[in-house]
Design a protein around this motif. Structure first.
Motif, PDB file in Angstrom:
ATOM      1  N   TYR A 111       0.748  -1.389  -0.117  1.00  0.00           N
ATOM      2  CA  TYR A 111      -0.011   0.020   0.048  1.00  0.00           C
ATOM      3  C   TYR A 111       0.880   1.083   0.028  1.00  0.00           C
ATOM      4  N   PHE A 112       1.649   1.385   0.890  1.00  0.00           N
ATOM      5  CA  PHE A 112       2.597   2.495   1.198  1.00  0.00           C
ATOM      6  C   PHE A 112       3.778   2.731  -0.201  1.00  0.00           C
ATOM      7  N   ASN A 113       3.871   1.809  -0.574  1.00  0.00           N
ATOM      8  CA  ASN A 113       4.999   1.850  -1.834  1.00  0.00           C
ATOM      9  C   ASN A 113       4.198   1.986  -2.946  1.00  0.00           C
ATOM     10  N   GLN A 114       2.865   1.772  -3.223  1.00  0.00           N
ATOM     11  CA  GLN A 114       1.942   2.510  -4.116  1.00  0.00           C
ATOM     12  C   GLN A 114       1.801   3.902  -4.228  1.00  0.00           C
ATOM     13  N   GLN A 115       1.495   4.088  -3.105  1.00  0.00           N
ATOM     14  CA  GLN A 115       1.089   5.444  -2.903  1.00  0.00           C
ATOM     15  C   GLN A 115       2.219   6.377  -2.920  1.00  0.00           C
TER      16      GLN A 115
END
Length: 442
Positions: free
Chosen positions: A412-416
């Motif tokens: 999730y955070f890498n995508q964001q």
């Protein structure tokens, strides 16, 4: 200037990839609903062909830097392709069976959660039981009669793909039509990928970092950067080791000068190979020593994602932490007890909590009540506590009612981070055996 352009290209590729992935999931979901109970033969042969191409490409790629493990990974898609071809006419039935097994695992996890909440007399345990019963009702027909429940399996898969695709599409729409970042993360239900698809993402990420370091003797990770010239208000640490149980990952947070971390750190209370035990929260103000300790003690590499939050969000986190601290009491490691003369030991303790205290002088606590009183590796774990704190700001990074995976958190955070207008403004990598340089330090 050249380096900045390279970063922008990566970000916009991320946006395009997000849109394509969203559409692909939605189309796949609609296809499952249309097919109802049988996948067309042409689609099956496309899957077989894709497996062959992936396998052959992987095998050819391993010859430049040969290793048996790489050869094995390359051969696996080919093996899957031939197994798939051998059972091509039974694929739909087998798919329903495997889906039933996966749902059954979730139901069993829910049952264990219910048992733990009963022993702790935690509020909400009746809802946990009802949730488990409903999941069993979905799982058992697929498990014991997969052939006549293919339509149900396709319906579940189709709806999941559509909702997950819509979740990604929502992120894409926000990205191309920017609004204030503070409004971007209002609380909403997020659809996460199944845990078996995300659990090893941190391991894959550190393998990628290892490849970069292998060709960059300076130990500089070019991908790491701050997207804006702003100090993050909070950081999410996702840990990973290259071998062992640590490949699944671990998560904690850094906020206003303190690390907050939750886990099963009292080895004397551990049960079932460390999967269950007393929940322990520790805090330490020494960020650098903590990162060094993680590298030395367990070989952790850390991905640190920085979030740009406003003052009201910071205040929400402060209140959440203050509320959390009303449910805890001090706990001491064996080394602390020995140091204070409370116990006598023939040897200096070397358990994780003792070593952590020796390295960072961390303060440790146990919970008097709440669901965090008992640690459970699949649900009430490090991710759940981190998400509980962050969710106070309106950021919904994980599904609190499912299996909580550090891999899903990383995904999730890498995508964001790859999106230009997201709340995630920085990504830093602390490799366990290299000094990583960054554009900006906190």
């Amino acid at each position: 200037m050249e380096r900045t352009q390279g970063k922008l290209i990566r970000q916009y590729i991320g946006i395009g990839s997000l849109a394509f992935t969203a559409v692909l999931y939605i189309v796949s979901g609609v296809a499952f609903l249309v097919w109802k109970s049988e996948i067309p033969q042409i689609v099956k042969f496309v899957i077989f062909g894709y497996s062959m191409v992936m396998g052959i490409t992987g095998i050819l790629g391993c010859f430049s830097n040969f290793s048996f493990s790489k050869l094995l990974r390359g051969a696996m898609p080919i093996a899957f392709g031939f197994i798939f071809l051998a059972f091509i006419n039974q694929f739909s039935t087998l798919y329903a069976l495997f889906l039933g097994i996966y749902i059954l695992i979730i139901a069993i996890v829910k049952t264990i959660d219910y048992s733990i909440k009963c022993s702790n007399k935690t509020p909400g345990r009746i809802m946990e039981l009802l949730s488990a019963i409903v999941i069993y009702l979905f799982a058992l027909p697929l498990l014991f009669a997969p052939g006549i429940n293919i339509r149900r399996a396709f319906l579940i898969t189709g709806l999941f793909c559509i909702f997950y695709g819509l979740s990604l599409l929502g992120d894409f729409i926000v990205e191309i039509a920017p609004i204030k970042q503070t409004n971007r993360f209002k609380k909403r239900v997020r659809v996460n990928l199944p845990v078996f698809m995300t659990m090893l993402m941190p391991k894959k990420a550190i393998s990628y970092v290892n490849k970069l370091l292998a060709v960059d003797e300076d130990g500089i990770i070019e991908e790491d950067s701050f997207k804006v010239d702003t100090t993050p208000g909070i950081e999410i640490f996702v840990h990973v080791t290259e071998k062992g149980f640590g490949t699944i990952g671990h998560a904690d947070i850094w906020f206003e000068g303190s690390i907050y971390c939750y886990g099963n750190y009292d080895f004397q209370s551990s049960k079932l190979f460390g999967t269950i035990g007393d929940g322990v929260l520790f805090t330490t103000n020494d960020r650098d020593e903590y990162i060094k300790f993680c590298a030395k003690e367990t070989g952790d590499s850390i991905f640190a994602f920085g979030l740009n939050i406003n003052e009201s969000q910071k205040e929400a986190i402060r209140k959440r932490l203050n509320e959390l601290f009303t449910h805890i009491y001090p706990w001491e490691s064996l080394y602390q007890k020995m140091e204070q003369g409370e116990i006598k030991l023939d040897e200096v303790p070397t358990d994780y909590a003792s070593n952590l205290y020796k390295a960072t002088h961390a303060k440790m606590y146990k919970f008097k009540d709440t669901s965090f009183k008992t640690y459970f590796v699949l649900t009430t774990n490090c991710v759940k506590l981190s998400d509980y704190v962050i969710r106070a700001t309106g950021i919904a990074a994980a599904n609190p009612n499912g299996i909580m995976s550090p891999g899903a958190y990383y995904d999730y955070f890498n995508q964001q981070y790859r999106l230009k207008n997201s709340i995630v403004i920085s990504k830093q990598t602390y490799h366990h055996n290299a000094t990583i340089e960054h554009e900006k330090a906190l």
